[in-house]
Design a protein around this motif. Structure first.
Motif, short mmCIF file in Angstrom:
data_model
loop_
_atom_site.label_atom_id
_atom_site.label_comp_id
_atom_site.label_asym_id
_atom_site.label_seq_id
_atom_site.Cartn_x
_atom_site.Cartn_y
_atom_site.Cartn_z
N LYS A 1 -5.65 0.11 -5.48
CA LYS A 1 -5.57 -1.08 -4.66
C LYS A 1 -5.15 -0.70 -3.24
O LYS A 1 -4.50 0.34 -3.05
CB LYS A 1 -4.54 -2.05 -5.23
CG LYS A 1 -4.75 -2.42 -6.68
CD LYS A 1 -3.59 -3.28 -7.20
CE LYS A 1 -3.77 -3.63 -8.66
NZ LYS A 1 -2.65 -4.46 -9.16
N PRO A 2 -5.46 -1.52 -2.26
CA PRO A 2 -5.02 -1.20 -0.88
C PRO A 2 -3.51 -1.00 -0.79
O PRO A 2 -3.06 -0.16 0.00
CB PRO A 2 -5.49 -2.42 -0.09
CG PRO A 2 -6.70 -2.89 -0.83
CD PRO A 2 -6.39 -2.67 -2.28
N THR B 1 -5.28 6.87 0.93
CA THR B 1 -5.66 5.66 1.65
C THR B 1 -6.71 4.91 0.83
O THR B 1 -7.74 5.49 0.47
CB THR B 1 -6.22 5.97 3.03
OG1 THR B 1 -5.24 6.71 3.77
CG2 THR B 1 -6.55 4.69 3.78
N VAL B 2 -6.42 3.66 0.52
CA VAL B 2 -7.33 2.83 -0.26
C VAL B 2 -7.85 1.71 0.64
O VAL B 2 -7.07 0.89 1.13
CB VAL B 2 -6.64 2.24 -1.50
CG1 VAL B 2 -7.64 1.47 -2.35
CG2 VAL B 2 -5.98 3.34 -2.33
N GLN C 1 -12.28 3.76 -1.91
CA GLN C 1 -12.41 2.30 -1.89
C GLN C 1 -11.58 1.67 -3.00
O GLN C 1 -11.31 2.31 -4.03
CB GLN C 1 -13.87 1.90 -2.05
CG GLN C 1 -14.73 2.21 -0.83
CD GLN C 1 -16.12 1.63 -0.96
OE1 GLN C 1 -16.63 1.45 -2.05
NE2 GLN C 1 -16.75 1.33 0.18
N ALA C 2 -11.21 0.45 -2.80
CA ALA C 2 -10.47 -0.29 -3.83
C ALA C 2 -11.26 -0.26 -5.14
O ALA C 2 -12.48 -0.43 -5.15
CB ALA C 2 -10.23 -1.72 -3.38
N GLY C 3 -10.53 -0.03 -6.23
CA GLY C 3 -11.16 0.08 -7.53
C GLY C 3 -11.50 1.50 -7.91
O GLY C 3 -11.84 1.77 -9.08
N ALA D 1 4.95 4.17 1.86
CA ALA D 1 4.00 3.48 2.73
C ALA D 1 4.62 3.31 4.11
O ALA D 1 5.85 3.32 4.25
CB ALA D 1 3.64 2.13 2.13
N PRO D 2 3.80 3.13 5.14
CA PRO D 2 4.33 2.96 6.50
C PRO D 2 5.32 1.80 6.57
O PRO D 2 5.04 0.70 6.09
CB PRO D 2 3.08 2.67 7.32
CG PRO D 2 1.99 3.32 6.58
CD PRO D 2 2.34 3.16 5.13
N GLY D 3 6.48 2.07 7.14
CA GLY D 3 7.49 1.04 7.31
C GLY D 3 8.25 0.67 6.06
O GLY D 3 9.06 -0.26 6.08
N LYS D 4 8.02 1.40 4.98
CA LYS D 4 8.69 1.08 3.72
C LYS D 4 9.49 2.28 3.23
O LYS D 4 9.27 3.41 3.65
CB LYS D 4 7.67 0.65 2.66
CG LYS D 4 6.96 -0.64 2.98
CD LYS D 4 6.12 -1.09 1.80
CE LYS D 4 5.46 -2.44 2.07
NZ LYS D 4 4.66 -2.91 0.91
N GLN D 5 10.41 2.00 2.31
CA GLN D 5 11.20 3.08 1.72
C GLN D 5 10.37 3.85 0.70
O GLN D 5 9.43 3.31 0.12
CB GLN D 5 12.45 2.50 1.06
CG GLN D 5 13.49 1.99 2.05
CD GLN D 5 14.79 1.62 1.36
OE1 GLN D 5 14.79 1.24 0.19
NE2 GLN D 5 15.89 1.74 2.07
#
Length: 116
Positions: free
Chosen positions: A86-87, A113-114, A13-15, A40-44
């Motif tokens: 953080k997410p 995964t957050v 969870q976040a935090g 991250a998905p879709g990112k470099q």
């Protein structure tokens, strides 16, 4: 040649906190820099943190104050302690070794995964 195996990913969870590990084997003496990257998905793929053989450490601005990279030379292992997650930290995290001859080795990655 250097082989890298990551572990320690998961759902948090976040935090919350997670600690990633990267165990190195093979030609350990040839390693100059160890690093953690994430994608991250879709990112470099982006650099998260580095630690040199001399102990110099650097962090991406996005993780400064929250993540800590460290190493245990006796165990040939590098760690990434991640606090206050953080997410937007959700990604596949990869361990990387830069060798003295300019070569590079990568681990297989571990999912973080957050949830918000």
């Amino acid at each position: 040649q250097v082989q890298l195996v990551e572990s320690g990913g998961g759902l948090v969870q976040a935090g919350g906190s997670l600690r990633l590990s990267c165990a190195a084997s093979g030609s350990i003496f040839s390693i100059n820099v160890m690093a953690w990257y994430r994608q991250a998905p879709g990112k470099q793929r982006e650099l998260v943190a580095t630690i040199t053989s001399g102990g110099r450490i650097n962090y991406a601005d996005s993780v400064k104050g929250r993540f800590t990279i460290s190493r245990d030379n006796a165990k040939n292992t590098v760690y990434l302690q991640m606090n206050s997650l953080k997410p937007e930290d959700t990604a596949v995290y990869y361990c990387n070794a830069v060798l003295r001859d300019g070569g590079s080795s990568w681990g297989q990655g571990t999912q973080v995964t957050v949830s918000s």
